[in-house]
Scaffold this active site. Structure first.
Site, PDB file in Angstrom:
ATOM      1  N   CYS A 178       0.824  -1.266  -0.017  1.00  0.00           N
ATOM      2  CA  CYS A 178       0.084   0.110   0.076  1.00  0.00           C
ATOM      3  C   CYS A 178       0.780   1.310  -0.012  1.00  0.00           C
ATOM      4  O   CYS A 178       1.870   1.112   0.343  1.00  0.00           O
ATOM      5  CB  CYS A 178      -0.911  -0.079   1.137  1.00  0.00           C
ATOM      6  SG  CYS A 178      -2.390   0.992   0.886  1.00  0.00           S
ATOM      7  N   ASP A 201      -5.631  -2.598  11.754  1.00  0.00           N
ATOM      8  CA  ASP A 201      -4.476  -1.666  11.613  1.00  0.00           C
ATOM      9  C   ASP A 201      -4.359  -1.036  12.995  1.00  0.00           C
ATOM     10  O   ASP A 201      -5.465  -1.238  13.740  1.00  0.00           O
ATOM     11  CB  ASP A 201      -4.701  -0.243  10.588  1.00  0.00           C
ATOM     12  CG  ASP A 201      -3.468   0.526  10.475  1.00  0.00           C
ATOM     13  OD1 ASP A 201      -3.461   1.426   9.798  1.00  0.00           O
ATOM     14  OD2 ASP A 201      -2.397  -0.047  10.899  1.00  0.00           O
TER      15      ASP A 201
HETATM   16  O1  LIG Z   1      -0.601   5.020   4.590  1.00  0.00           O
HETATM   17  C1  LIG Z   1      -1.105   6.057   4.649  1.00  0.00           C
HETATM   18  O2  LIG Z   1      -0.587   7.268   4.532  1.00  0.00           O
HETATM   19  C2  LIG Z   1      -2.451   6.132   5.182  1.00  0.00           C
HETATM   20  C3  LIG Z   1      -3.130   7.266   5.333  1.00  0.00           C
HETATM   21  C4  LIG Z   1      -4.596   7.218   5.869  1.00  0.00           C
HETATM   22  C5  LIG Z   1      -5.218   6.080   5.974  1.00  0.00           C
HETATM   23  C6  LIG Z   1      -4.727   4.690   5.612  1.00  0.00           C
HETATM   24  C7  LIG Z   1      -3.145   4.835   5.281  1.00  0.00           C
HETATM   25  N1  LIG Z   1      -2.405   3.804   5.054  1.00  0.00           N
HETATM   26  C8  LIG Z   1      -3.093   2.353   5.477  1.00  0.00           C
HETATM   27  O3  LIG Z   1      -2.639   1.876   6.810  1.00  0.00           O
HETATM   28  C9  LIG Z   1      -1.829   0.631   6.755  1.00  0.00           C
HETATM   29  C10 LIG Z   1      -0.808   0.233   7.521  1.00  0.00           C
HETATM   30  O4  LIG Z   1       0.119   1.081   7.342  1.00  0.00           O
HETATM   31  P1  LIG Z   1       1.819   0.662   7.785  1.00  0.00           P
HETATM   32  O5  LIG Z   1       2.064  -0.313   7.069  1.00  0.00           O
HETATM   33  O6  LIG Z   1       1.669   0.561   9.349  1.00  0.00           O
HETATM   34  O7  LIG Z   1       2.455   2.148   7.164  1.00  0.00           O
HETATM   35  C11 LIG Z   1      -1.466   0.647   5.104  1.00  0.00           C
HETATM   36  O8  LIG Z   1      -1.359  -0.709   4.504  1.00  0.00           O
HETATM   37  C12 LIG Z   1      -2.585   1.294   4.447  1.00  0.00           C
HETATM   38  O9  LIG Z   1      -3.684   0.597   3.887  1.00  0.00           O
END
Ligand SMILES: O=C(O)c1ccccc1N[C@@H]1O[C@H](COP(=O)(O)O)[C@@H](O)[C@H]1O
Length: 203
Positions: free
Chosen positions: A6, A123
């Protein structure tokens, strides 16, 4: 197991990650995110996907805007405070509902969407930040979550260095990673991404 990478912002990286085997490529449409991209860039990324599906991540969207995104993306991922009534306005086989998990009480929220056969992404909760925090959910809590519902994609601080250990404890529907696989917000470290995909695909 589904592998989602992502926070993609570059068409060239979308192409390479897709060709390497990511099942889902996620793009962020939330303007306050450092990984935010607009509709034209989303279209460019879509054109570069080989077999991967495109996931548009939204945060508390206007209904019409979210519906329009489904003209381009294969899935819409609700990563804000959207409730079941709002999410049910969309075709459930094209929806991923993100739940930011703080503690065991959030299992009830997960069951709410399980009862509607809506795919859930979990998350880590961080006050004032909707996602992309790089923070993990406690492993014992992840186990409880995946015991409650089989259609859960796990996310939150996943990386090529912690995924193997996590998968020794839980067998989720999918895994999703973003910030821990980056050189800077929106720019992936392709070596880390490939290692992550190899571990997830057990190859
Ligand atoms: O990635 C972002 O900036 C974000 C902003 C707002 C909502 C969701 C977002 N990202 C999502 O969060 C998960 C976990 O992120 P991480 O792997 O802990 O960095 C990511 O996979 C997105 O689905």
């Amino acid at each position: 197991m589904i592998v989602k990478i992502c926070g993609i912002t570059l068409p060239s990286q979308a192409k390479e990650i897709s060709e390497y085997g990511a099942d889902y490529i996620g793009v962020i449409t939330y303007p306050k995110s450092p990984r935010y991209i607009g509709i034209e860039r989303i279209k460019e990324i879509k054109e570069n996907l080989k077999n991967s599906k495109l996931v548009a991540v939204v945060v508390n969207p206007i209904l019409e805007q979210a519906l329009e995104l489904l003209n381009i993306a294969d899935f819409i991922q609700f990563h804000g405070d959207e409730d079941l009534d709002f999410v049910k306005k969309f075709p459930k086989n094209r929806v991923i509902k993100a739940i930011r998990v703080k503690n065991e009480s959030d299992l009830e929220k997960i069951k709410t969407f399980k009862n509607e056969d809506i795919t859930v992404l979990v998350d880590a909760f961080k006050e004032g930040v909707y996602g992309g925090t790089g923070e993990m959910i406690d492993l014992n809590l992840l186990k409880k979550i995946t015991d409650v519902y089989d259609k859960v994609i796990i996310s939150g601080g996943l990386s090529e260095t912690n995924l193997k250990e996590i998968l020794n404890h839980v067998k989720p529907y999918g895994v999703d990673a973003s910030s821990k696989l980056e050189v800077s917000p929106g720019v992936k470290d392709l070596d880390k991404v490939k290692k992550f995909i190899d571990i997830a695909k057990n190859r």
